[in-house]
Design an enzyme around this catalytic site. Structure first.
Site, PDB file in Angstrom:
ATOM      1  N   GLY A  96       2.988   0.355  -2.860  1.00 11.62           N
ATOM      2  CA  GLY A  96       2.672   1.486  -1.984  1.00 11.62           C
ATOM      3  C   GLY A  96       2.992   1.193  -0.530  1.00 11.62           C
ATOM      4  O   GLY A  96       2.932   0.048  -0.086  1.00 11.62           O
ATOM      5  N   ARG A 160       7.785   0.100  -7.594  1.00 10.30           N
ATOM      6  CA  ARG A 160       6.739  -0.636  -8.304  1.00 10.30           C
ATOM      7  C   ARG A 160       7.251  -1.419  -9.515  1.00 10.30           C
ATOM      8  O   ARG A 160       6.468  -1.815 -10.375  1.00 10.30           O
ATOM      9  CB  ARG A 160       5.635   0.330  -8.733  1.00 10.30           C
ATOM     10  CG  ARG A 160       4.807   0.896  -7.572  1.00 10.30           C
ATOM     11  CD  ARG A 160       3.515   1.517  -8.058  1.00 10.30           C
ATOM     12  NE  ARG A 160       2.759   2.156  -6.988  1.00 10.30           N
ATOM     13  CZ  ARG A 160       1.919   1.509  -6.176  1.00 10.30           C
ATOM     14  NH1 ARG A 160       1.735   0.219  -6.318  1.00 10.30           N
ATOM     15  NH2 ARG A 160       1.254   2.161  -5.236  1.00 10.30           N
ATOM     16  N   ASP A 191      -0.356  -8.323  -6.855  1.00 12.78           N
ATOM     17  CA  ASP A 191       0.525  -8.475  -8.026  1.00 12.78           C
ATOM     18  C   ASP A 191       1.939  -8.896  -7.617  1.00 12.78           C
ATOM     19  O   ASP A 191       2.537  -9.776  -8.236  1.00 12.78           O
ATOM     20  CB  ASP A 191       0.614  -7.156  -8.818  1.00 12.78           C
ATOM     21  CG  ASP A 191      -0.616  -6.969  -9.699  1.00 12.78           C
ATOM     22  OD1 ASP A 191      -1.314  -7.974  -9.965  1.00 12.78           O
ATOM     23  OD2 ASP A 191      -0.881  -5.827 -10.103  1.00 12.78           O
ATOM     24  N   LYS A 217       0.660  -7.384   2.002  1.00 12.16           N
ATOM     25  CA  LYS A 217       0.665  -5.955   2.326  1.00 12.16           C
ATOM     26  C   LYS A 217      -0.257  -5.178   1.402  1.00 12.16           C
ATOM     27  O   LYS A 217      -0.292  -5.449   0.205  1.00 12.16           O
ATOM     28  CB  LYS A 217       2.091  -5.424   2.140  1.00 12.16           C
ATOM     29  CG  LYS A 217       2.255  -3.954   2.219  1.00 12.16           C
ATOM     30  CD  LYS A 217       2.878  -3.307   0.963  1.00 12.16           C
ATOM     31  CE  LYS A 217       2.034  -3.341  -0.254  1.00 12.16           C
ATOM     32  NZ  LYS A 217       2.435  -2.458  -1.340  1.00 12.16           N
ATOM     33  N   THR A 218      -1.022  -4.281   1.853  1.00 13.12           N
ATOM     34  CA  THR A 218      -1.641  -3.177   1.124  1.00 13.12           C
ATOM     35  C   THR A 218      -2.701  -2.532   1.996  1.00 13.12           C
ATOM     36  O   THR A 218      -3.518  -3.228   2.620  1.00 13.12           O
ATOM     37  CB  THR A 218      -2.275  -3.562  -0.240  1.00 13.12           C
ATOM     38  OG1 THR A 218      -2.898  -2.393  -0.787  1.00 13.12           O
ATOM     39  CG2 THR A 218      -3.314  -4.675  -0.168  1.00 13.12           C
ATOM     40  N   ILE A 219      -2.659  -1.196   2.040  1.00 11.56           N
ATOM     41  CA  ILE A 219      -3.703  -0.503   2.816  1.00 11.56           C
ATOM     42  C   ILE A 219      -5.061  -0.737   2.179  1.00 11.56           C
ATOM     43  O   ILE A 219      -6.090  -0.616   2.840  1.00 11.56           O
ATOM     44  CB  ILE A 219      -3.448   1.029   2.917  1.00 11.56           C
ATOM     45  CG1 ILE A 219      -3.434   1.695   1.540  1.00 11.56           C
ATOM     46  CG2 ILE A 219      -2.187   1.323   3.684  1.00 11.56           C
ATOM     47  CD1 ILE A 219      -3.678   3.204   1.586  1.00 11.56           C
ATOM     48  N   ASP A 220      -5.078  -1.067   0.873  1.00 10.77           N
ATOM     49  CA  ASP A 220      -6.357  -1.187   0.151  1.00 10.77           C
ATOM     50  C   ASP A 220      -7.239  -2.319   0.683  1.00 10.77           C
ATOM     51  O   ASP A 220      -8.440  -2.341   0.417  1.00 10.77           O
ATOM     52  CB  ASP A 220      -6.103  -1.413  -1.344  1.00 10.77           C
ATOM     53  CG  ASP A 220      -5.468  -0.202  -2.005  1.00 10.77           C
ATOM     54  OD1 ASP A 220      -5.226   0.791  -1.300  1.00 10.77           O
ATOM     55  OD2 ASP A 220      -5.222  -0.243  -3.222  1.00 10.77           O
ATOM     56  N   MET A 265      -8.516   6.761  -0.346  1.00 13.20           N
ATOM     57  CA  MET A 265      -7.668   5.885  -1.146  1.00 13.20           C
ATOM     58  C   MET A 265      -8.190   4.457  -1.204  1.00 13.20           C
ATOM     59  O   MET A 265      -9.020   4.050  -0.383  1.00 13.20           O
ATOM     60  CB  MET A 265      -6.256   5.871  -0.589  1.00 13.20           C
ATOM     61  CG  MET A 265      -5.226   6.083  -1.655  1.00 13.20           C
ATOM     62  SD  MET A 265      -3.580   6.103  -0.958  1.00 13.20           S
ATOM     63  CE  MET A 265      -2.796   7.215  -2.120  1.00 13.20           C
ATOM     64  N   GLY A 266      -7.632   3.722  -2.121  1.00 13.33           N
ATOM     65  CA  GLY A 266      -8.045   2.346  -2.388  1.00 13.33           C
ATOM     66  C   GLY A 266      -8.204   2.269  -3.891  1.00 13.33           C
ATOM     67  O   GLY A 266      -9.260   2.635  -4.416  1.00 13.33           O
ATOM     68  N   GLU A 326     -11.828   5.998  -3.887  1.00 16.99           N
ATOM     69  CA  GLU A 326     -10.918   6.463  -4.942  1.00 16.99           C
ATOM     70  C   GLU A 326     -11.182   5.796  -6.297  1.00 16.99           C
ATOM     71  O   GLU A 326     -11.104   6.421  -7.344  1.00 16.99           O
ATOM     72  CB  GLU A 326      -9.483   6.147  -4.492  1.00 16.99           C
ATOM     73  CG  GLU A 326      -8.412   6.543  -5.447  1.00 16.99           C
ATOM     74  CD  GLU A 326      -7.026   6.165  -4.919  1.00 16.99           C
ATOM     75  OE1 GLU A 326      -6.286   7.084  -4.567  1.00 16.99           O
ATOM     76  OE2 GLU A 326      -6.691   4.969  -4.835  1.00 16.99           O
ATOM     77  N   TYR A 427      -2.386   9.498   1.272  1.00 16.65           N
ATOM     78  CA  TYR A 427      -0.988   9.454   1.703  1.00 16.65           C
ATOM     79  C   TYR A 427      -0.861   9.694   3.213  1.00 16.65           C
ATOM     80  O   TYR A 427       0.090   9.228   3.832  1.00 16.65           O
ATOM     81  CB  TYR A 427      -0.159  10.458   0.882  1.00 16.65           C
ATOM     82  CG  TYR A 427      -0.223  10.119  -0.604  1.00 16.65           C
ATOM     83  CD1 TYR A 427       0.551   9.093  -1.131  1.00 16.65           C
ATOM     84  CD2 TYR A 427      -1.114  10.771  -1.448  1.00 16.65           C
ATOM     85  CE1 TYR A 427       0.450   8.727  -2.465  1.00 16.65           C
ATOM     86  CE2 TYR A 427      -1.217  10.412  -2.784  1.00 16.65           C
ATOM     87  CZ  TYR A 427      -0.433   9.391  -3.291  1.00 16.65           C
ATOM     88  OH  TYR A 427      -0.540   9.020  -4.603  1.00 16.65           O
ATOM     89  N   GLU A 428      -1.856  10.397   3.797  1.00 17.70           N
ATOM     90  CA  GLU A 428      -1.824  10.677   5.249  1.00 17.70           C
ATOM     91  C   GLU A 428      -1.780   9.395   6.079  1.00 17.70           C
ATOM     92  O   GLU A 428      -1.302   9.400   7.221  1.00 17.70           O
ATOM     93  CB  GLU A 428      -3.096  11.434   5.680  1.00 17.70           C
ATOM     94  CG  GLU A 428      -3.275  12.822   5.130  1.00 17.70           C
ATOM     95  CD  GLU A 428      -3.862  12.852   3.730  1.00 17.70           C
ATOM     96  OE1 GLU A 428      -3.892  11.799   3.057  1.00 17.70           O
ATOM     97  OE2 GLU A 428      -4.262  13.937   3.299  1.00 17.70           O
ATOM     98  N   ARG A 430      -0.762   6.163   4.894  1.00 17.99           N
ATOM     99  CA  ARG A 430       0.061   5.027   4.452  1.00 17.99           C
ATOM    100  C   ARG A 430       1.331   4.826   5.266  1.00 17.99           C
ATOM    101  O   ARG A 430       1.909   3.747   5.249  1.00 17.99           O
ATOM    102  CB  ARG A 430       0.440   5.197   2.970  1.00 17.99           C
ATOM    103  CG  ARG A 430      -0.742   5.167   2.048  1.00 17.99           C
ATOM    104  CD  ARG A 430      -0.374   4.862   0.641  1.00 17.99           C
ATOM    105  NE  ARG A 430       0.779   5.570   0.141  1.00 17.99           N
ATOM    106  CZ  ARG A 430       1.233   5.464  -1.096  1.00 17.99           C
ATOM    107  NH1 ARG A 430       0.628   4.657  -1.952  1.00 17.99           N
ATOM    108  NH2 ARG A 430       2.268   6.144  -1.502  1.00 17.99           N
TER     109      ARG A 430
END
Ligand code: FBP
Length: 554
Positions: A96, A160, A191, A217-220, A265-266, A326, A427-428, A430
């Protein structure tokens, strides 16, 4: 192409960097490492990359003086001084989008070019599949300049596809040989970095001369541990969502007529919801990890929300905000079992038949609103997981809380009004323009990756730590990826993977929420309105890291 004023001005933004990355750099090796768990199993699977030392980047000179040299530079014992060899390097964006990816690439490009102008950077297109399909582009200075300090992954695209099979690794060697590539940088989540390590190990075994370096990397925000303080993108995404939540809270406080249910999200962990709660102080924030630890049912969650709605109604406050992570649905034990059964039933694209479920799962499935039940049977992601971003948990909760309040009204326990609005923010955030924190952090990560390559490292993740301090004091280095690994069951088999970081219920960020949430639940004047991310202005407005990071590290 027309550009906004910010786009034009921001291209000239010069990311701040750790002072060690300015000038000549040495790699200073620390102690040997071991994996966080399952040491024997991981060591056996990674004989070449297990146990390597953590490395820190220091100014050349400070680790060299007066010590015996091991790298031919005649300088120091503990360092491997850079050799300014020209290199061709490939870069991959995986998974993502997360704000700052373009700055990792520009930092990497600048770092390589600074060491040798003849070095080249190739971007593999569309994610890891670009490597195996030989789809690439050379990233020239002109291209890089267009993307400096911008959001998005559109410079080369992402994907992905999982790199985990030998034929893919061999295909990668072929493509790299054609392009003269001797190092690959994989920018991805847990991953993708696990796969980066498998690839590094394989390439060492094959002695094909290709190094592999990862970037977190990851917004989560769930790729973090003792050595990785935060993944990039988390900061910007949380700030974007918090701005929106703050705006909604202003609206709620002005109109005084809606309860807003906001899903954030997450995929799995609740770090984003928790950070947004710390930034905005909503009336309710659900934390999936707490739900699981307390073995809460869906009805328990509904009961708790209804309690707060009724208590506020008693005070004449028929409005409020509820943050919903999420991943919640998969942390409710009974729902998790249902989803597991559904995954098995639907594996390999089979037709769904409700009678294939066990009696308990069938009863739960049939008790759900039709739309939600349908969403649970929709297509799985490439790993066979339910796509939580498509499940409208906020609507499920609205419906169930509404029903519960109607019952309470009938029993004379509630007199208020329950008008609702629902939102999903994901998505807003990311691809937002990276916050200064992410712009600086990412650029430093890219520069660090170039130094690790130059220092001959492989199987390492680029790290930048000490992030709550000013950028000059940040500590850049590399951590062997095997150090972050343990064995976990995936698709019925034990696999080496980087441990995912869920919200720590003993950690300071969650404890802060617990200490304040009852006050936030009932009050009208505890809302915080963060406003939009600021890029130009005083450091206390523009350069602050997340509250999570501050609470965890200060
Ligand atoms: P990564 O873990 O790859 O960084 O992706 C995170 C994420 O944004 C999750 O928060 C979300 O559940 C998922 O990606 C959505 O995936 P998609 O982009 O495929 O819709």
């Amino acid at each position: 192409m027309k550009e906004s004023a910010l786009q034009i001005a921001h291209r000239g933004y010069q990311p701040k960097m750790p002072s060690a990355l300015r000038g000549d750099v040495c790699l200073k090796e620390g102690e040997k490492t071991q994996s966080v768990a399952d040491q024997e199993a991981i060591k056996e699977l990674f004989p070449n990359t297990y146990g390597m030392p953590v490395v820190e980047l220091v100014n050349a000179g400070c680790c060299c003086e007066g010590k015996e040299c091991t790298c031919g530079c005649g300088e120091g014992k503990e360092c491997t001084c850079e050799k300014d060899m020209a290199r061709n390097v490939g870069v991959i964006l995986s998974g993502g989008q997360a704000p700052g990816g373009h700055n990792v690439i520009s930092g990497l490009y600048d770092g390589l070019k600074r060491m040798n102008q003849a070095s080249k950077l190739y971007g593999f297109l569309g994610g890891p599949s670009g490597l195996i399909e030989g789809k690439y582009m050379e990233l020239t200075g002109e291209i890089i300049d267009q993307y400096r300090n911008t959001g998005g992954f559109d410079i080369i695209g992402s994907g992905r596809t999982k790199l985990e099979e030998t034929w893919q690794f061999d295909k990668g060697i072929e493509v790299c040989k054609q392009l003269g590539i001797s190092a690959i940088v994989i920018i991805g989540g847990d991953d993708s970095n696990t796969n980066a390590c498998v690839l590094a190990e394989y390439y060492l075994q094959k002695q094909c001369g290709i190094q592999v370096i990862g970037c977190p990397k990851t917004i989560d925000g769930d790729l973090k541990n003792k050595m990785i303080e935060t993944s990039f993108g988390f900061d910007t995404a949380c700030k974007v969502y918090s701005e929106l939540i703050g705006n909604i809270q202003r609206d709620a406080n002005s109109a005084k007529k809606y309860w807003h249910f906001i899903r954030l999200m997450g995929r799995s962990a609740s770090h984003i919801a928790l950070e947004c709660a710390l930034q905005t102080q909503p009336n309710i924030c659900i934390v999936s990890e707490e739900v699981e630890a307390k073995q809460m049912t869906l009805n328990d969650i509904v009961e708790e929300i209804a309690r707060v709605v009724a208590a506020r109604a008693e005070k004449g406050l028929n409005f409020g905000t509820v943050l919903v992570p999420e991943g919640l649905i998969e942390f409710i034990p009974a729902m998790r079992s249902l989803i597991q059964e559904l995954n098995d039933l639907l594996a390999g694209g089979k037709e769904f038949d409700v009678n294939g479920l066990s009696a308990g799962a069938k009863a739960l499935y049939e008790s759900l609103p039709t739309a939600i039940a349908k969403q649970l049977t929709m297509d799985r992601d490439p790993h066979g997981n339910v796509q939580v971003s498509l499940i409208e948990t906020e609507k499920l909760l609205i419906e169930m809380v509404g029903k519960r309040l109607a019952e309470m009204k009938a029993a004379g326990q509630y007199k208020g009004k329950f008008a609702t609005q629902h939102h999903f923010f994901g998505y807003e955030g990311r691809c937002a323009v990276p916050s200064n924190f992410d712009a600086d952090y990412c650029y430093s990560l890219g520069q660090t990756a170039s130094q690790l390559i130059q220092g001959g490292k492989t199987g390492y993740m680029a790290t930048v730590r000490n992030l709550t301090r000013p950028a000059e004091e940040w500590i850049a280095g590399g951590v062997p990826i095997t150090m972050m690994m343990n064995m976990e069951r995936r698709n019925g088999k034990m696999k080496p993977v980087i441990q995912k970081a869920l919200v720590d219920l003993n950690g300071k960020p969650y404890q802060y929420l617990v200490a304040h949430r009852e006050e936030w639940a009932l009050s009208t004047d505890t809302y915080i309105f963060p406003g939009p991310i600021q890029y130009y202005g005083p450091a206390e407005v523009c350069d602050q890291p997340t509250i999570t990071l501050k609470l965890e590290h200060e």
